[in-house]
Design a protein around this motif. Structure first.
Motif, PDB file in Angstrom:
ATOM      1  N   ALA A  99       0.837  -1.202   0.000  1.00  0.00           N
ATOM      2  CA  ALA A  99       0.000   0.000   0.000  1.00  0.00           C
ATOM      3  C   ALA A  99       0.870   1.249   0.000  1.00  0.00           C
ATOM      4  O   ALA A  99       0.592   2.215  -0.730  1.00  0.00           O
ATOM      5  CB  ALA A  99      -0.926  -0.018   1.213  1.00  0.00           C
ATOM      6  N   ALA A 100       1.931   1.252   0.817  1.00  0.00           N
ATOM      7  CA  ALA A 100       2.828   2.407   0.857  1.00  0.00           C
ATOM      8  C   ALA A 100       3.509   2.591  -0.488  1.00  0.00           C
ATOM      9  O   ALA A 100       3.634   3.723  -0.989  1.00  0.00           O
ATOM     10  CB  ALA A 100       3.862   2.228   1.970  1.00  0.00           C
ATOM     11  N   LEU A 101       3.956   1.523  -1.097  1.00  0.00           N
ATOM     12  CA  LEU A 101       4.596   1.600  -2.411  1.00  0.00           C
ATOM     13  C   LEU A 101       3.611   2.104  -3.451  1.00  0.00           C
ATOM     14  O   LEU A 101       3.970   2.923  -4.320  1.00  0.00           O
ATOM     15  CB  LEU A 101       5.152   0.229  -2.802  1.00  0.00           C
ATOM     16  CG  LEU A 101       5.974   0.174  -4.086  1.00  0.00           C
ATOM     17  CD1 LEU A 101       7.177   1.105  -4.000  1.00  0.00           C
ATOM     18  CD2 LEU A 101       6.421  -1.241  -4.365  1.00  0.00           C
ATOM     19  N   SER A 102       2.365   1.672  -3.345  1.00  0.00           N
ATOM     20  CA  SER A 102       1.343   2.137  -4.286  1.00  0.00           C
ATOM     21  C   SER A 102       1.102   3.624  -4.130  1.00  0.00           C
ATOM     22  O   SER A 102       0.957   4.352  -5.124  1.00  0.00           O
ATOM     23  CB  SER A 102       0.044   1.368  -4.038  1.00  0.00           C
ATOM     24  OG  SER A 102      -0.989   1.889  -4.837  1.00  0.00           O
ATOM     25  N   ILE A 103       1.091   4.093  -2.896  1.00  0.00           N
ATOM     26  CA  ILE A 103       0.911   5.533  -2.658  1.00  0.00           C
ATOM     27  C   ILE A 103       2.094   6.305  -3.217  1.00  0.00           C
ATOM     28  O   ILE A 103       1.931   7.345  -3.866  1.00  0.00           O
ATOM     29  CB  ILE A 103       0.721   5.809  -1.150  1.00  0.00           C
ATOM     30  CG1 ILE A 103      -0.634   5.253  -0.689  1.00  0.00           C
ATOM     31  CG2 ILE A 103       0.825   7.294  -0.835  1.00  0.00           C
ATOM     32  CD1 ILE A 103      -0.847   5.293   0.804  1.00  0.00           C
TER      33      ILE A 103
ATOM     34  N   VAL B 225       1.904   9.152  -6.077  1.00  0.00           N
ATOM     35  CA  VAL B 225       2.392  10.505  -5.867  1.00  0.00           C
ATOM     36  C   VAL B 225       3.427  10.875  -6.916  1.00  0.00           C
ATOM     37  O   VAL B 225       3.386  11.965  -7.492  1.00  0.00           O
ATOM     38  CB  VAL B 225       2.975  10.644  -4.428  1.00  0.00           C
ATOM     39  CG1 VAL B 225       3.743  11.942  -4.264  1.00  0.00           C
ATOM     40  CG2 VAL B 225       1.872  10.547  -3.390  1.00  0.00           C
ATOM     41  N   VAL B 226       4.349   9.944  -7.173  1.00  0.00           N
ATOM     42  CA  VAL B 226       5.374  10.223  -8.176  1.00  0.00           C
ATOM     43  C   VAL B 226       4.727  10.354  -9.547  1.00  0.00           C
ATOM     44  O   VAL B 226       5.084  11.230 -10.340  1.00  0.00           O
ATOM     45  CB  VAL B 226       6.444   9.109  -8.158  1.00  0.00           C
ATOM     46  CG1 VAL B 226       7.382   9.232  -9.360  1.00  0.00           C
ATOM     47  CG2 VAL B 226       7.234   9.160  -6.857  1.00  0.00           C
ATOM     48  N   SER B 227       3.738   9.528  -9.837  1.00  0.00           N
ATOM     49  CA  SER B 227       3.058   9.589 -11.129  1.00  0.00           C
ATOM     50  C   SER B 227       2.270  10.877 -11.272  1.00  0.00           C
ATOM     51  O   SER B 227       2.229  11.460 -12.348  1.00  0.00           O
ATOM     52  CB  SER B 227       2.129   8.371 -11.230  1.00  0.00           C
ATOM     53  OG  SER B 227       1.262   8.477 -12.316  1.00  0.00           O
ATOM     54  N   ALA B 228       1.652  11.356 -10.187  1.00  0.00           N
ATOM     55  CA  ALA B 228       0.862  12.576 -10.235  1.00  0.00           C
ATOM     56  C   ALA B 228       1.749  13.797 -10.373  1.00  0.00           C
ATOM     57  O   ALA B 228       1.334  14.817 -10.962  1.00  0.00           O
ATOM     58  CB  ALA B 228       0.000  12.693  -8.986  1.00  0.00           C
ATOM     59  N   THR B 229       2.933  13.768  -9.873  1.00  0.00           N
ATOM     60  CA  THR B 229       3.823  14.920  -9.967  1.00  0.00           C
ATOM     61  C   THR B 229       4.585  14.942 -11.269  1.00  0.00           C
ATOM     62  O   THR B 229       5.335  15.863 -11.565  1.00  0.00           O
ATOM     63  CB  THR B 229       4.833  14.926  -8.801  1.00  0.00           C
ATOM     64  OG1 THR B 229       5.586  13.737  -8.810  1.00  0.00           O
ATOM     65  CG2 THR B 229       4.117  15.106  -7.483  1.00  0.00           C
ATOM     66  N   GLY B 230       4.423  13.908 -12.044  1.00  0.00           N
ATOM     67  CA  GLY B 230       5.043  13.877 -13.360  1.00  0.00           C
ATOM     68  C   GLY B 230       6.475  13.427 -13.324  1.00  0.00           C
ATOM     69  O   GLY B 230       7.212  13.630 -14.272  1.00  0.00           O
ATOM     70  N   GLY B 231       6.865  12.790 -12.270  1.00  0.00           N
ATOM     71  CA  GLY B 231       8.241  12.287 -12.169  1.00  0.00           C
ATOM     72  C   GLY B 231       8.378  11.013 -12.962  1.00  0.00           C
ATOM     73  O   GLY B 231       7.418  10.456 -13.493  1.00  0.00           O
ATOM     74  N   PRO B 232       9.592  10.535 -13.106  1.00  0.00           N
ATOM     75  CA  PRO B 232       9.810   9.311 -13.862  1.00  0.00           C
ATOM     76  C   PRO B 232       9.213   8.099 -13.141  1.00  0.00           C
ATOM     77  O   PRO B 232       9.355   7.935 -11.961  1.00  0.00           O
ATOM     78  CB  PRO B 232      11.325   9.200 -13.919  1.00  0.00           C
ATOM     79  CG  PRO B 232      11.831  10.016 -12.777  1.00  0.00           C
ATOM     80  CD  PRO B 232      10.803  11.070 -12.511  1.00  0.00           C
TER      81      PRO B 232
END
Length: 103
Positions: free
Chosen positions: A87-91, A95-102
């Protein structure tokens, strides 16, 4: 002779002895022979041995169940920790996906 004191004492003594023997006979009638006692004692010993074996089996079953419960709890803890990490990894991925990071 029964009228004199010695004769009365002898008659009373005979009556007392007769009553005592009657009481002894009734007491002896309630006793069992040594063979019957030994046989009964052997049966009691067998029953005690069977109960001891049953108790040993129950103790073994309880200890096995206790060990299984401990192993089950350890497996449950590992599963909960794994689910929380997932669950933590999914979050973190969200978050990384929403911020547009790799990703």
């Amino acid at each position: 002779m029964p009228d004199d004191p010695i004769g009365r004492e002898i008659a009373q003594f005979r009556k007392d002895v007769k009553d005592d023997f009657t009481e002894l006979r009734s007491d002896l009638a309630g006793l069992v022979s040594r063979e019957v006692h030994d046989a009964h004692l052997g049966r009691v010993n067998d029953r005690v041995t069977n109960v001891e074996k049953s108790v040993e089996r129950l103790v073994g079953a309880l200890e096995a169940d206790k060990t299984a419960n401990i192993e089950r709890r350890a497996a449950d803890r590992r599963m909960v920790v794994g689910a929380m990490l997932a669950a933590a990894l999914s979050i973190v991925v969200d978050v990384v996906s929403a911020t547009g990071g790799p990703v």
